[in-house]
Each structure stands twice: as structure tokens, then as C-alpha cells.
Design an enzyme around this catalytic site. Structure first.
Site, PDB file in Angstrom:
ATOM      1  N   HIS A   1      -9.883   1.510   4.385  1.00  0.00           N
ATOM      2  CA  HIS A   1      -8.622   1.654   5.116  1.00  0.00           C
ATOM      3  C   HIS A   1      -8.835   2.626   6.282  1.00  0.00           C
ATOM      4  O   HIS A   1      -9.613   3.575   6.168  1.00  0.00           O
ATOM      5  CB  HIS A   1      -7.526   2.176   4.177  1.00  0.00           C
TER       6      HIS A   1
ATOM      7  N   GLY B   1       2.655  -1.204   4.321  1.00  0.00           N
ATOM      8  CA  GLY B   1       2.627   0.171   3.845  1.00  0.00           C
ATOM      9  C   GLY B   1       4.048   0.661   3.650  1.00  0.00           C
ATOM     10  O   GLY B   1       4.617   0.540   2.563  1.00  0.00           O
TER      11      GLY B   1
ATOM     12  N   GLU C   1      -6.074  -4.849  10.153  1.00  0.00           N
ATOM     13  CA  GLU C   1      -5.029  -3.869  10.434  1.00  0.00           C
ATOM     14  C   GLU C   1      -5.319  -3.152  11.754  1.00  0.00           C
ATOM     15  O   GLU C   1      -6.126  -2.211  11.785  1.00  0.00           O
ATOM     16  CB  GLU C   1      -4.959  -2.824   9.302  1.00  0.00           C
TER      17      GLU C   1
ATOM     18  N   ASN D   1       0.855  -1.188   0.000  1.00  0.00           N
ATOM     19  CA  ASN D   1       0.000   0.000   0.000  1.00  0.00           C
ATOM     20  C   ASN D   1       0.896   1.246   0.000  1.00  0.00           C
ATOM     21  O   ASN D   1       1.439   1.624   1.023  1.00  0.00           O
ATOM     22  CB  ASN D   1      -0.908  -0.038   1.238  1.00  0.00           C
ATOM     23  N   TRP D   2       1.002   1.851  -1.145  1.00  0.00           N
ATOM     24  CA  TRP D   2       1.902   3.016  -1.282  1.00  0.00           C
ATOM     25  C   TRP D   2       1.320   4.285  -0.686  1.00  0.00           C
ATOM     26  O   TRP D   2       2.011   5.296  -0.595  1.00  0.00           O
ATOM     27  CB  TRP D   2       2.219   3.245  -2.774  1.00  0.00           C
ATOM     28  N   LYS D   3       0.030   4.258  -0.370  1.00  0.00           N
ATOM     29  CA  LYS D   3      -0.637   5.461   0.156  1.00  0.00           C
ATOM     30  C   LYS D   3      -0.379   6.650  -0.776  1.00  0.00           C
ATOM     31  O   LYS D   3      -0.382   6.465  -1.991  1.00  0.00           O
ATOM     32  CB  LYS D   3      -0.193   5.716   1.598  1.00  0.00           C
TER      33      LYS D   3
ATOM     34  N   SER E   1       2.735  -2.213  10.122  1.00  0.00           N
ATOM     35  CA  SER E   1       4.193  -2.226  10.288  1.00  0.00           C
ATOM     36  C   SER E   1       4.839  -3.558   9.894  1.00  0.00           C
ATOM     37  O   SER E   1       5.799  -3.995  10.536  1.00  0.00           O
ATOM     38  CB  SER E   1       4.590  -1.864  11.721  1.00  0.00           C
TER      39      SER E   1
HETATM   40  P1  PGA Z   1       2.319   0.299   7.580  1.00  0.00           P
HETATM   41  O1  PGA Z   1       0.934   0.557   6.808  1.00  0.00           O
HETATM   42  O2  PGA Z   1       2.877  -0.993   7.106  1.00  0.00           O
HETATM   43  O3  PGA Z   1       3.170   1.472   7.212  1.00  0.00           O
HETATM   44  O4  PGA Z   1       1.969   0.269   9.042  1.00  0.00           O
HETATM   45  C1  PGA Z   1       0.003  -0.457   6.598  1.00  0.00           C
HETATM   46  C2  PGA Z   1      -1.287   0.145   6.128  1.00  0.00           C
HETATM   47  O5  PGA Z   1      -1.663   1.229   6.618  1.00  0.00           O
HETATM   48  O6  PGA Z   1      -1.954  -0.419   5.243  1.00  0.00           O
END
Ligand code: PGA
Length: 262
Positions: A96, A236, A166, A10-12, A215
Site C-alpha cells: 500500500h 478506504g 491506487e 481498507n480500515w487502515k 476515494s
Molecule cells: P481512500 O483510501 O478510499 O480513503 O482514498 C483508499 C486506500 O488508501 O486504500
């Protein structure tokens, strides 16, 4: 039993330019080993999807991070399921926690879920509690999220949904975050399965993949996949560095699914 693990990066709202997005995607593709046991995808911002779709392969698909709750029409700034489908988007992340923070409700996510299913893409429905309290109210949060997001969805359609658990308190961007353990992941997996089984029965429940996100990186991935029994991962931050993401995929690919107890 699910044979392949599913790992979606997930590149956001990253990276900063199309050029960088293409470079990252190409780098991942180049380093990608033959993945026998993993389906992989990159959830990129809308504006990059069409270009990345042209670079996508059967091993590395494209995913959207969101979609409109409306099918078509006068909705300024929205992107519809048919638009995503037309550029070969395979997965669509829904609900999300960062979108829930912006006001998305379970009922609203449910509308999107229906449209994504109708368009024959795979929805990746994110659920998760913001904190874990000692009285375990967080379990009822999860139950409500599942029941309301799955409302009106048939047994046949439900089996096509991927759930991403999540815990918000474990995301890399959460203030005062703490690490989730494989045991936290397993505990919730069992609970989610129970809720799904009450809704749809055991056979359908068994078909619904439950990913873990929060994470995840190339070092802790194995714990969530083996100890946590996750059917896949939604990293992410770790997906933003091609090398890290490829290493993570390699770890997931080493898991021999025939040893997977459930
Ligand atoms: P993260 O993000 O791995 O940086 O915690 C995961 C997500 O929000 O989908």
C-alpha cells in the site's frame, strides 16, 4: 472473464477499539444483502483480525493490511503469513502506498508476495503513481512496480494475485488531491494488462483481477466499475461507515457481469 467483483474495505489504523471494530463488522454483516456478484472483505488492523475472523462469513472475509517479509523467527513486532493463515485470513494487502512511504521497496514487497502465495492466501498488490506528468513517466513507474513485485513469480502463481491500482494523488488523505475519473482508471487498466501480458501472456493476464482504489464511495463506484472496467474496489474512508460500505457493496452487486465488455 471474472464473474464476481471483489470489494475490500481498507480500515487502515481504524477504529479506535476492538469493541468498535466488532460493532462495525457486525453491522455490515447484518445489513449485507445477498451478494451474488461480489466477494467482500474487510482489511482490519492485525490486533482485530482474530476476533473479526470469528464473525467472518463466506460473504464477508477478513483481510490483513500487511505481513512480515520473513517466514518465522526473531523479528520483533512482525506478524507472519502462518499466523494470518491460522486465523483464516483470506486476503493480504501488500505494498500500500502508505507502507511504501514508510520505506517498502518493490523487492521487499516481492518477498512478501511470495510468502503469501505459498501460504495460499490471496495477495492484493497495491500499485500506483504519486502524480501524473505530461510526459507520461508515470507509466514507467507502474511498469517497474509490476515487474519488480512480480519478479520470480511463475505464471501459475501470478494468476492468483489481485492488483489494486491506487493513484496516490486521488486518495482521500492526499494533500491537494484530485478526483480520478473512470477514464483514468480505464487507461491504466489497459496499460497494466499490456505489462502483464508481456510478462505472462494473454491467457494469464486475463485472470488477474485489477481493482481500483482512491476515494471510492457509494456514489462514484459505478463509474469505476462500468466506465473504468474495474474488477473491484478498495475503498478506504468509505469503508469506515458501515452504511456507506454496505451501499457500495450493493452498487457493485447490481452490475451484471455478462454485460462487462473487455
Ligand atoms: P481512500 O483510501 O478510499 O480513503 O482514498 C483508499 C486506500 O488508501 O486504500
Amino acid at each position: 472473464m471474472h464473474k464476481k467483483k471483489l470489494v475490500i474495505g481498507n480500515w487502515k489504523m481504524n477504529p479506535k477499539s476492538l469493541r468498535e471494530a466488532e460493532a462495525h463488522f457486525t453491522q455490515i454483516k447484518k445489513q449485507l444483502p445477498k451478494l451474488r456478484n461480489v466477494d467482500a472483505g474487510i482489511a482490519a488492523p492485525f490486533v482485530y483480525l482474530s476476533s473479526l475472523g470469528k464473525l467472518a462469513t463466506t460473504s464477508l472475509a477478513i483481510a490483513a493490511q500487511n505481513v512480515s517479509a520473513e517466514k518465522e523467527g526473531a523479528f520483533t513486532g512482525e506478524v507472519s503469513v502462518s499466523m494470518l493463515k491460522s486465523i483464516k485470513t483470506k486476503y493480504v494487502i501488500l505494498g500500500h502506498s502508505e507502507r511504501r512511504t514508510l520505506g517498502e521497496t518493490n523487492a521487499f514487497i516481492n518477498k512478501k508476495l511470495m510468502l503469501v502465495l505459498l501460504a495460499q492466501m490471496t495477495p492484493v498488490l497495491c500499485i500506483g503513481e504519486t502524480e501524473r506528468d505530461h510526459d507520461m513517466w508515470y507509466l514507467s513507474t507502474i511498469k517497474t512496480q509490476i515487474e519488480e513485485c512480480f519478479a520470480g513469480i511463475s505464471k501459475a502463481s501470478a494468476q492468483k494475485i489481485v492488483i489494486a491500482y491506487e493513484p496516490v494523488w486521488a486518495l482521500s488523505t492526499t494533500e491537494n488531491r484530485r478526483d480520478a475519473t473512470p477514464e483514468d482508471c480505464l487507461e491504466m487498466r489497459i496499460y497494466i494488462k499490456k505489462v502483464l501480458s508481456d510478462l505472462y501472456g494473454n491467457a494469464a493476464m486475463e485472470k488477474i483481477k485489477i481493482l481500483y482504489g482512491g476515494s471510492v464511495d457509494e456514489k462514484n463506484a459505478i463509474g469505476f466499475l462500468i466506465g473504468g472496467h474495474a474488477d473491484g474496489l478498495l475503498p478506504g474512508r468509505a469503508s469506515l461507515t458501515p452504511k456507506k460500505f454496505v451501499a457500495l457493496l450493493q452498487v457493485a452487486n447490481t452490475i451484471n457481469t455478462t454485460n462487462d465488455l473487455r
